[in-house]
Scaffold this motif. Sequence first.
Motif, PDB file in Angstrom:
ATOM      1  N   ALA A   1      -6.524 -12.081  82.881  1.00 15.18           N
ATOM      2  CA  ALA A   1      -7.917 -11.325  82.569  1.00 15.18           C
ATOM      3  C   ALA A   1      -8.966  -9.864  81.950  1.00 15.18           C
ATOM      4  O   ALA A   1      -9.400 -10.793  81.396  1.00 15.18           O
ATOM      5  CB  ALA A   1      -8.081 -11.174  84.033  1.00 15.18           C
ATOM      6  N   THR A   2      -7.252  -9.471  81.934  1.00  9.82           N
ATOM      7  CA  THR A   2      -8.419  -7.777  81.169  1.00  9.82           C
ATOM      8  C   THR A   2      -8.303  -8.276  79.776  1.00  9.82           C
ATOM      9  O   THR A   2      -8.874  -8.295  78.913  1.00  9.82           O
ATOM     10  CB  THR A   2      -7.433  -6.332  81.239  1.00  9.82           C
ATOM     11  OG1 THR A   2      -8.110  -6.517  83.162  1.00  9.82           O
ATOM     12  CG2 THR A   2      -8.149  -5.330  80.923  1.00  9.82           C
ATOM     13  N   LEU A   3      -6.980  -8.583  79.485  1.00 11.24           N
ATOM     14  CA  LEU A   3      -6.804  -9.439  78.011  1.00 11.24           C
ATOM     15  C   LEU A   3      -8.071 -10.439  77.383  1.00 11.24           C
ATOM     16  O   LEU A   3      -8.809 -10.126  76.184  1.00 11.24           O
ATOM     17  CB  LEU A   3      -5.477  -9.472  78.009  1.00 11.24           C
ATOM     18  CG  LEU A   3      -4.044  -8.629  77.955  1.00 11.24           C
ATOM     19  CD1 LEU A   3      -3.319  -9.370  77.392  1.00 11.24           C
ATOM     20  CD2 LEU A   3      -4.655  -7.293  77.139  1.00 11.24           C
ATOM     21  N   MET A   4      -8.135 -11.229  78.175  1.00 11.78           N
ATOM     22  CA  MET A   4      -9.443 -12.639  77.890  1.00 11.78           C
ATOM     23  C   MET A   4     -10.327 -11.734  77.456  1.00 11.78           C
ATOM     24  O   MET A   4     -11.017 -12.016  76.563  1.00 11.78           O
ATOM     25  CB  MET A   4      -9.037 -13.288  78.954  1.00 11.78           C
ATOM     26  CG  MET A   4      -8.094 -14.487  78.965  1.00 11.78           C
ATOM     27  SD  MET A   4      -7.775 -15.329  77.230  1.00 11.78           S
ATOM     28  CE  MET A   4      -5.955 -14.323  76.045  1.00 11.78           C
ATOM     29  N   VAL A   5     -10.864 -10.725  78.482  1.00 14.51           N
ATOM     30  CA  VAL A   5     -12.358 -10.202  78.189  1.00 14.51           C
ATOM     31  C   VAL A   5     -11.841  -9.309  76.691  1.00 14.51           C
ATOM     32  O   VAL A   5     -13.230  -9.087  75.989  1.00 14.51           O
ATOM     33  CB  VAL A   5     -12.543  -9.070  79.575  1.00 14.51           C
ATOM     34  CG1 VAL A   5     -13.541  -8.913  79.492  1.00 14.51           C
ATOM     35  CG2 VAL A   5     -12.614 -10.222  80.819  1.00 14.51           C
TER      36      VAL A   5
END
Length: 489
Positions: free
Chosen positions: A297-301
Amino acid sequence: MFKPGGTCTAAGHWSAACSAPVSNKMPYFTKLLLLIFCLVLLVESRRHRRRRWTTHPDVQRASHILKRNRDLTKAWKGKTEQLLRVDEHDFTMRPAFGGPAIPVGVDVQVESLDSISEVDMDFTMTLYLRHYWKDERLSFPSTNNKSMTFDGRLVKKIWVPDVFFVHSKRSFIHDTTTDNIMLRVFPDGHVLYSMRVTVTAMCNMDFSHFPLDSQTCSLELESYAYTDEDLMLYWKNGNESLKTDEKISLSQFLIQKFHTTSRLAFYSSTGWYNRLYINFTLRRHIFFFLLQTYFPATLMVMLSWVSFWIDRRAVPARVSLGITTVLTMSTIITGVNASMPRVSYIKAVDIYLWVSFVFVFLSVLEYAAVNYLTTVQERKERKLRERFSCSCGIPHSKTMMLDGNYSESDANSLAGYTRNQMAPEEEKPEKMVVHLAMSNESNSSRKRGLKGHVGLRIIQNTHAIDKYSRLIFPGTYIFFNLIYWSVFS
């Protein structure tokens, strides 16, 4: 006269001669009888000797064992029911029926904690359940206080406590290779009743801090028929009544502690019952969810922020990047919720994922705002140029708009124009303006050149919203992470 035939005369004068043959015949029969008698005695003596060497030592050995150990529980040749007098009593009633409550001690040894299910909100445990009580009807005579051990076949003929698991969904007694039940009876009537059980019971879990949560589950034991006036259920050795295997481990949880409690449970229709609790606390391992949920999720943001550095004219690149990150975040949220029960409150992981989803979605809206404002700005500038061109009345004016990606043919089309003036560097905060004027015959007259002025604008690629977004989005997301991990850790 003596005759050759060996006869005597009638007068009997030859008596000595006549008695000689008779005396010779008598020893012969006597010897024969003696020989037969001796043979009979020899045979009988051998038989007696063989019987003496074969039977007499066993009798001596058996008598020696009986003298050494006179415990009837070890030398009893009758039925066990006769020794315990099972047929003489009515075991459908509890011990000391009509008197005070019979105390039944309980201890448990946990063999394994098999599984924890968040979806079904239950757990599965395998344990050794032991009961201790005294039934004087089962007492028997013994000199050395030795106990008698039986399997599950005798359990059906005597009274045993009717303990059951409260809030259990499934449970069974292991039966490989036979029923895993042990009954041990002592001479004074004390009884030990042990069984190996696997039970699946309900566990009320709170997922408000999932996956940074700790869960406390309980296995409850209670008598089904006997109230506290008939049966007093208690932990035999207090907290020492619960033993666990040191090798017990779970893939997603860390077992923090086991402990026991007891209290009374009330049923409006039947009364008060003693209830025993096996409590254990579990803390969830976070590393699995860091790899599977939080890091993606952090990488997608962070990937959605890449669009702030892409040219705003590259519409397909920025739109496709925004849509990809939004769909990926939707997939992550769906996968997490699929492995969780459908609770009506917000979980900690929901807060993180939905805030991340909002950041990704805002990056798409940011480009939509940039594209819209750019279009509006270009439209206004086009109207200004058209108005300026019409007011000057120059028929040979030519206007070009360059976005920085013009070809050589566009550059050659400026052959009939001369650079009139260019805005200095400090006067172009957002856009670079190039003014080109067409010279009809000469450049001697400045006013005449101004009449033939044609505006050509090359709009700068970087928009102000993209500049601010490069700082606001990462800063806000970092601030959110600091608050999130400080609250839920």
